[in-house]
Design an enzyme around this catalytic site. Structure first.
Site, PDB file in Angstrom:
ATOM      1  N   ASP A 235      71.387 117.770  70.681  1.00 34.04           N
ATOM      2  CA  ASP A 235      71.654 119.180  70.441  1.00 34.04           C
ATOM      3  C   ASP A 235      72.421 119.812  71.604  1.00 34.04           C
ATOM      4  OD1 ASP A 235      71.394 120.910  68.352  1.00 34.04           O
ATOM      5  OD2 ASP A 235      69.539 121.833  69.037  1.00 34.04           O
TER       6      ASP A 235
ATOM      7  N   ASP B  62      66.360 121.752  63.253  1.00 35.22           N
ATOM      8  CA  ASP B  62      65.537 122.537  64.159  1.00 35.22           C
ATOM      9  C   ASP B  62      64.145 122.785  63.593  1.00 35.22           C
ATOM     10  OD1 ASP B  62      67.698 122.698  65.903  1.00 35.22           O
ATOM     11  OD2 ASP B  62      68.474 124.497  64.928  1.00 35.22           O
TER      12      ASP B  62
END
Length: 515
Positions: free
Chosen positions: A366, A419
């Site tokens: 990420d 997420d």
């Protein structure tokens, strides 16, 4: 204790700097003014027209935030239209329309100022706007606002004027709110999805008379053949595969590629919604699935299951057909939430060792694709793909979104499935571990991980606003707040060794033999 004369020193320094900054922001001779997003309100023969958007240049004066703080003025195309010479048409008290090209923007603005224009609309030659700067970083005296608009906006205004209609324009620059209510709703959806997915075996437990744990275990046994236990190798391969797919999207994203993703999303959403509705309904009303029907090729199927499948199919098709509508976020979120709940029932982490490998890899993944990739690809790969910049602005459907309710610029706040799914795998494992080891709510890990995830999302949004809306790698905050909480609690309680090498199969086998 510091003296009063010393304590006043920071204020004596800060206030002049503060007012100097304000003066710089409104300085017409500055070439580094803050950029403002602009609303271009217009009237055609006195009737209000479409509202257009634009962006101010790095030079010129700033615009007020509210429309009632400025006045509308007639729009007049300069002659020549490129504004590279003094206009032969009268510009006094008007909004001058200037086309891009031939000379630099400061020269165009200077000729508009000399003609008496109150502001300038720079018409771009494409359907986007870019940062207009001074030529050669030289200082210029432009005491009026300079706003850039897209080619279609300029063409529309020019067409009205050439057809003999009177066009009036009002320019203002509303600011985005620091906090929008949509963040709260998105936070609730994310935390709710993760919590609901972790408790789903409990929610859909069928045997209410003989106790919650037995019912939930029966439900789990029915689906045990479909469950995928992730191992260390699989965790690493998954993140590498995700990175490869992200790069493919970045380089080859197009309208047909978006359609492939939409079809894949719809298929997954149909399966997820069907599974959620059927399992939840049958857990409360087992008799609903008793009536069956024989179909060619398929064979015997439950009538209730078939009806639900047709409903889910129609729901997905309706969403795909109206996905560009203002209300399409609801259908996308419903399909996405059901898909994630189903995925978290089928994919499982066996222990903290695998969770550490998976979440640490996702953590690096990420951060790299949001913050580091611009150094290599000139753009943030993750943000570009999420926004659909290479596909005509149509975003990929693998995210939850909610409309910004109080934002004058509209748009959506969003969060990617990853997420929720990555931390969700760990939270689901914590719930199963608590049940299998008979830990209570406070003495277990599930509650604290849900709280940690919720706090991690809060930190994510704090980072988002502190960085003025620049996309944030949510796992940067979520991994420490979930995996970090697990490790710290396990160290304090002395459970780390057990959690690190935990084997749910051997645990359940041991429980059966003890019984």
């Amino acid at each position: 204790m510091p003296s009063s004369s010393f304590s006043l020193f920071p204020f004596a320094v800060t206030f002049p700097l503060f007012f100097a900054f304000i003066a710089l922001a409104a300085d017409p001779s500055s070439c580094n003014n803050p950029i403002q997003m602009v609303k271009v309100q217009n009237w055609i023969d006195g009737k209000e027209g479409d509202l257009y958007n634009g962006m101010t240049a790095k030079f010129g004066t700033s615009l007020p935030e509210k429309a009632d703080k400025t006045l509308r003025a007639p729009a007049v195309p300069s002659k020549p239209l490129d504004c590279c010479a003094a206009s032969t048409t009268k510009l006094t008290g008007s909004v001058a329309l200037c086309a891009r090209g031939t000379c630099d923007f400061t020269t165009k603005a200077s000729f508009a100022v000399s003609g008496g224009a109150t502001s300038v609309l720079m018409i771009n030659d494409s359907e986007d706007v870019f940062e207009i700067q001074c030529s050669n970083d030289s200082k210029v005296d432009i005491p009026i606002p300079v706003v850039e608009v897209t080619k279609s906006t300029g063409d529309a205004l020019n067409n009205f004027i050439t057809s003999g209609k009177k066009v009036e324009i009002l320019l203002y620059a509303p600011t985005r709110p620091i906090v929008d209510y949509s963040v709260g709703f998105l936070w609730l959806m994310s935390v709710g999805t993760l919590t609901c997915a972790s408790l789903w075996p409990d929610i859909t437990a069928r045997d209410e008379d003989e106790g919650y744990e037995k019912g939930s275990s029966n439900a789990e046994k029915e689906n045990s053949e479909d469950i995928v236990n992730i191992d260390v190798k699989g965790a690493i391969v998954f993140v590498i595969t995700a990175s490869t797919f992200l790069l493919l999207l970045f380089f080859f994203m197009s309208s047909w590629f978006i359609w492939v993703l939409i079809v894949v999303f719809c298929l997954g959403g149909i399966e997820g919604m069907h599974t959620c509705i059927v399992s939840l309904t049958l857990s409360k009303c087992p008799s609903c699935g008793q009536k069956t029907l024989n179909l060619p090729v398929v064979g015997e199927v439950s009538v209730f299951s078939l009806v639900v499948l047709l409903f889910c199919l129609a729901f997905a098709i309706a969403w795909a057909a109206t996905r560009k509508s203002s209300f399409s976020w609801f259908g996308q979120d419903a399909l996405g939430i059901c898909l994630m709940i189903t995925v978290l029932q089928l994919a499982r982490l066996p222990n903290i060792k695998v969770a550490t490998v998976l979440l640490c890899c996702a953590f690096v993944y990420d951060i790299f694709w949001v913050f580091i990739s611009p150094k290599i690809f000139q753009k943030s790969v993750m943000i570009t793909v999420a926004k659909g910049d290479n596909a005509g602005g149509e975003a990929i459907p693998m995210l939850l979104r909610f409309p910004r309710l109080t934002d004058p610029w509209g748009g959506y706040d969003m969060i990617g499935f990853g997420d929720i799914l990555f931390p969700g795998l760990l939270v689901s494992f914590a719930r199963r571990f608590d049940k299998e080891t008979n830990k209570g709510i406070l003495g277990g890990y599930f509650l604290w991980l849900v709280i940690g995830y919720a706090m991690g999302l809060c930190f994510t949004y704090m980072g988002l606003y502190m960085m003025k809306g620049h996309g944030q790698p949510a796992l940067l905050y979520l991994v420490p707040c979930t995996l970090g909480v697990t490790v710290i609690l396990a160290l304090i309680r002395g459970d780390l060794k057990t959690l690190w090498s935990y084997n749910p199969d051997s645990s359940s086998a041991g429980a059966d033999s003890d019984a």
